[in-house]
Every structure is written in C-alpha cells, then in structure tokens.
Enzyme design. Structure first.
Site, PDB file in Angstrom:
ATOM      1  N   HIS A  91       1.712 -13.333   6.653  1.00  0.00           N
ATOM      2  CA  HIS A  91       1.759 -11.929   6.253  1.00  0.00           C
ATOM      3  C   HIS A  91       2.383 -11.066   7.351  1.00  0.00           C
ATOM      4  O   HIS A  91       1.990  -9.912   7.577  1.00  0.00           O
ATOM      5  CB  HIS A  91       0.360 -11.409   5.908  1.00  0.00           C
ATOM      6  CG  HIS A  91       0.337 -10.458   4.747  1.00  0.00           C
ATOM      7  ND1 HIS A  91      -0.013 -10.844   3.477  1.00  0.00           N
ATOM      8  CD2 HIS A  91       0.632  -9.134   4.651  1.00  0.00           C
ATOM      9  CE1 HIS A  91       0.058  -9.801   2.654  1.00  0.00           C
ATOM     10  NE2 HIS A  91       0.445  -8.746   3.354  1.00  0.00           N
ATOM     11  N   THR A  96      -0.589 -14.123  -3.535  1.00  0.00           N
ATOM     12  CA  THR A  96      -0.898 -13.967  -2.119  1.00  0.00           C
ATOM     13  C   THR A  96      -2.335 -14.409  -1.855  1.00  0.00           C
ATOM     14  O   THR A  96      -3.275 -13.901  -2.459  1.00  0.00           O
ATOM     15  CB  THR A  96      -0.692 -12.515  -1.673  1.00  0.00           C
ATOM     16  OG1 THR A  96       0.702 -12.199  -1.789  1.00  0.00           O
ATOM     17  CG2 THR A  96      -1.127 -12.326  -0.226  1.00  0.00           C
ATOM     18  N   LYS A 105       1.492 -17.856  -1.668  1.00  0.00           N
ATOM     19  CA  LYS A 105       2.022 -17.216  -0.464  1.00  0.00           C
ATOM     20  C   LYS A 105       0.914 -17.102   0.586  1.00  0.00           C
ATOM     21  O   LYS A 105      -0.153 -16.566   0.304  1.00  0.00           O
ATOM     22  CB  LYS A 105       2.574 -15.835  -0.804  1.00  0.00           C
ATOM     23  CG  LYS A 105       3.229 -15.104   0.370  1.00  0.00           C
ATOM     24  CD  LYS A 105       3.861 -13.813  -0.116  1.00  0.00           C
ATOM     25  CE  LYS A 105       4.560 -13.094   1.027  1.00  0.00           C
ATOM     26  NZ  LYS A 105       3.608 -12.512   1.996  1.00  0.00           N
ATOM     27  N   SER A 140       5.695  -6.237  -5.389  1.00  0.00           N
ATOM     28  CA  SER A 140       4.284  -6.279  -5.028  1.00  0.00           C
ATOM     29  C   SER A 140       3.421  -5.701  -6.134  1.00  0.00           C
ATOM     30  O   SER A 140       3.781  -4.703  -6.770  1.00  0.00           O
ATOM     31  CB  SER A 140       4.053  -5.487  -3.739  1.00  0.00           C
ATOM     32  OG  SER A 140       2.675  -5.347  -3.471  1.00  0.00           O
ATOM     33  N   TYR A 191      -1.711  -9.695  -6.160  1.00  0.00           N
ATOM     34  CA  TYR A 191      -2.985  -9.637  -5.453  1.00  0.00           C
ATOM     35  C   TYR A 191      -4.034  -9.870  -6.529  1.00  0.00           C
ATOM     36  O   TYR A 191      -4.261  -9.012  -7.381  1.00  0.00           O
ATOM     37  CB  TYR A 191      -3.173  -8.283  -4.769  1.00  0.00           C
ATOM     38  CG  TYR A 191      -2.346  -8.095  -3.521  1.00  0.00           C
ATOM     39  CD1 TYR A 191      -2.516  -8.940  -2.429  1.00  0.00           C
ATOM     40  CD2 TYR A 191      -1.412  -7.070  -3.431  1.00  0.00           C
ATOM     41  CE1 TYR A 191      -1.768  -8.769  -1.273  1.00  0.00           C
ATOM     42  CE2 TYR A 191      -0.661  -6.891  -2.279  1.00  0.00           C
ATOM     43  CZ  TYR A 191      -0.846  -7.743  -1.210  1.00  0.00           C
ATOM     44  OH  TYR A 191      -0.096  -7.576  -0.077  1.00  0.00           O
TER      45      TYR A 191
END
Length: 395
Positions: free
Chosen positions: A290, A184, A266, A134, A158
C-alpha cells in the site's frame, strides 16, 4: 486500439516532441523527472490533501524501504543487439495492453483536483492504460466508466461488512464495464498516519471519497433519511461498514461466486499467501504494501516480489506496486517477474498540478523512460526481461 497499433507505438518519441516544441520557445508545464512531483505538489497544494496522498504509516520506514528495495537492484545493459523496433505490449488479465502499466486505485481524488477521477480515467484511456477505480472514489463508478469510454477499466473493492452493499457494488461494476476486480487485503483498519493526524484530516468524515456508497441503493436502504438530509448519519453508516477485519480466506468463495471476471488480491507480500490465493481460485495478486501506508517497518515490495513470483508460478498473474517512480523501476519490476506495474502517487500529483494533462504527462514520461531504458539495456519487449538483466548492489 488494435494489436498492430500497440506494436507501433513509439513511446520514446515523447522526448523529441518535447525538444521540437522547445524550438518554438515552449517548455513543458511538468518536470521530466517524475521524482520531483511530490515536492512541486507540496508547494502548490494544501498540506491536508498533499499529506493524505504523500503520507505513510508511522515514521515512513516502509515507504523508504520500497525505494531502497528497488534501488538495490541494478540493471546490467547488454550491447550490440538490434533494438530498432520495440513492442511494449502485454497481455494482462484478459486485455491486450500497449504497455505493462495501469493506474493504481487511489481514492478521494477530488481533494487534489476538482475534475478528480474522471480526468485521470480520460488520461489513462487516451494512452490505452487501464484505470483501476477505488471504491473510495470521489465520483460514482458509472461516471468514471463513462469517462473511460472504450478504455480498459478495473474496479478495486474495499470489502464492506454489509454483504448486500458488496453485491450491489459488484453488480454495478460489471454493468459499467469494469472487467477485473481488485480486492485490497491490507486495509481492514487504517494505520497510524502522522501526517493526517497532525492535520486532523480524514476526507471520509467530510463525506468525500464516499460517492460509490452514497449513490448505492443497498447502502441507502440502511439509512433512516436520504444522504442529503442527514450527512452525518450517512458518514457514520459508511464508517461502520467500510471494511471488515473479520474476513478470512474462506470468504473469498463469496466473491468468486458473484464475480464472473478475473479477481486479483492486492497487498500480497508472503509466498504462502500467493499459494493460498491460487488455491482459492483467484486469478492474480498485486505485490504491494500500500505504498508504505499501512504497516510501518514492513518488507519493501520489491524485496517480496521474487518470492511471490516463484510461489505463484503459472497459476497467477503477478502485478506490482509500491515505490514505482521511474521507467527503470518498471524495468526492474518486470525483470523480477511482474507481469505489469501499477503506478500510484505520481499520477495523482500530476492530476493535482495540471488535471488530465498532468496525468497524461506522467504516463507518457514514465513509458518513454521505460522504453528508452529497455532499448539502451539491449531488449525490445517486456517479455524478454528476466532476473539475468539485474544484479543486486549489496552482493
């Protein structure tokens, strides 16, 4: 690990290892039933960290929908098929994997265990499972890459407002050996999350989950003082540029221009979004809500999966997450057309309960159950699975 080693991996043998260890009086430190992990973590760990991992948007309706969507599909076992030799290996995003499984991107893992993401990465690499890091990790991407060793690693983005920070992240990730980029799409804003709100718990405001940003030269260039001299200002800068709700499909061209490897979107749940991803030159999508953490009342991910698979055709690799807890969940997702499954919360509970060993237990238990489910249902490889292996319980 070579292709031959992949083919010879006997995941199901994990059960006999447990039984044989029991002959000496040893019993596993972790449960074989992975659905028990959340309850155990809740008893042993603090309410803030557990709530952050386990919590969902609103009333939790979407998280429950994920489970209901998977449970509606039932496996129809077939008999008298030779299943002595099984090969769980799969080709996913340019890598030959020993099984169609990866560890999903989950941030701030230090709130669950001090060894954090490196421990999970080592566990994944030990079993040939890709680790998806992440952006919001507790550990800089370079340190996690070192923990992966030669293991397959993918980087989740992100997408920040700051273009220079985005470019810097992409350069760093490529240099550290992350071979695919997961973008994402469903977290431009944080949802209403009662468990976190009730504890007033958001790790980022304490400077946790910001390691990739605080170590990034482009991010640092936007600060008046170094992070260690003014943490509050660094956190505020992070919050202001973390994500950008103004991004559109047209912006994907920027990522395609600056990332040489596969790009996976995603958070795709609608067939039309899968088509748009393919039209934009993307390489894959993850069917995901999510884990129910963003939109309360959203469609269960397994209910969305068949439509996205049909829309993607052979233009995209379709992966799946949200709600996966057991080996039969993996079976169902693959039979519905997913090429691989991302496992989320269970491995983080394993990390919190027993560090790297806990994550390894979760990986081995899940794949052992999947291997046994596959064989007992009459199949020898993930590629044999189609929707004919399932029926819907509500029909």
């Amino acid at each position: 690990m070579g292709e031959q080693a992949h083919a010879e991996r006997d995941w199901a043998a994990f059960q006999y290892e447990i039984y044989l260890n029991g002959m000496t009086g040893a019993v596993p430190r972790m449960p074989a039933d992975l659905t028990r992990l959340e309850e155990l973590a809740a008893h042993r760990l603090g309410p803030g960290p557990v709530g952050y991992v386990a919590g969902s948007a609103g009333s939790g309706r979407t998280e429950r929908a994920n489970r209901s969507a998977l449970d509606r599909w039932q496996i129809v076992p077939r008999m008298l098929r030779d299943v002595r030799r099984r090969d769980l290996s799969a080709d996913v995003l340019g890598s030959r994997l020993p099984a169609p499984l990866a560890l999903a991107p989950i941030g701030v893992q230090s709130i669950m265990h001090p060894d954090a993401e490196p421990a999970a990465a080592r566990a994944a690499a030990a079993h040939g499972v890709p680790f998806v890091l992440s952006s919001a990790s507790s550990t800089p991407m370079e340190e996690v890459a070192a923990a992966c060793g030669d293991g397959v690693r993918w980087f989740q983005l992100y997408w920040p407002k700051d273009r220079e920070v985005t470019l810097s992240f992409l350069r760093r990730a490529r240099a550290a050996g992350y071979s695919a980029l997961f973008v994402t799409l469903d977290t431009w804003l944080l949802s209403w999350r009662p468990r976190d709100l009730d504890q007033a718990y958001l790790p980022f405001l304490r400077g946790v989950g910001t390691a990739n940003y605080f170590t990034d030269p482009a991010f640092q260039a936007g600060l008046a003082k170094p992070v260690h001299e003014d943490l509050d200002a660094a956190v505020l800068h992070f919050v202001q540029m973390f994500t950008d709700p103004g991004k559109t499909w047209d912006d994907l061209a920027f990522l395609r221009e600056h990332w040489e490897g596969p790009i996976v979107l995603k958070g795709v749940l609608h067939p039309d979004d899968a088509r748009r991803a393919a039209d934009a030159g993307m390489d894959g999508v993850v069917v995901s809500n999510h884990g129910g953490r963003q939109v309360n009342g959203a469609i269960g991910a397994a209910d969305a999966l068949p439509g996205v698979v049909d829309a993607a055709g052979d233009r995209l690799a379709v992966l799946f997450d949200s709600g996966v807890r057991t080996g039969d969940d993996v079976f169902k997702a693959l039979a519905l057309g997913a090429r691989a499954v991302l496992l989320g919360r269970p491995y983080v509970y394993g990390l919190g309960l027993d560090g790297q060993a806990g994550v390894e237990h979760v990986i081995r238990a899940l794949l052992a159950e999947f291997d046994l489910t596959l064989a007992l249902s009459g199949y020898t490889a993930p590629g044999e699975l189609t929707r004919d292996a399932l029926v819907r319980a509500d029909r």
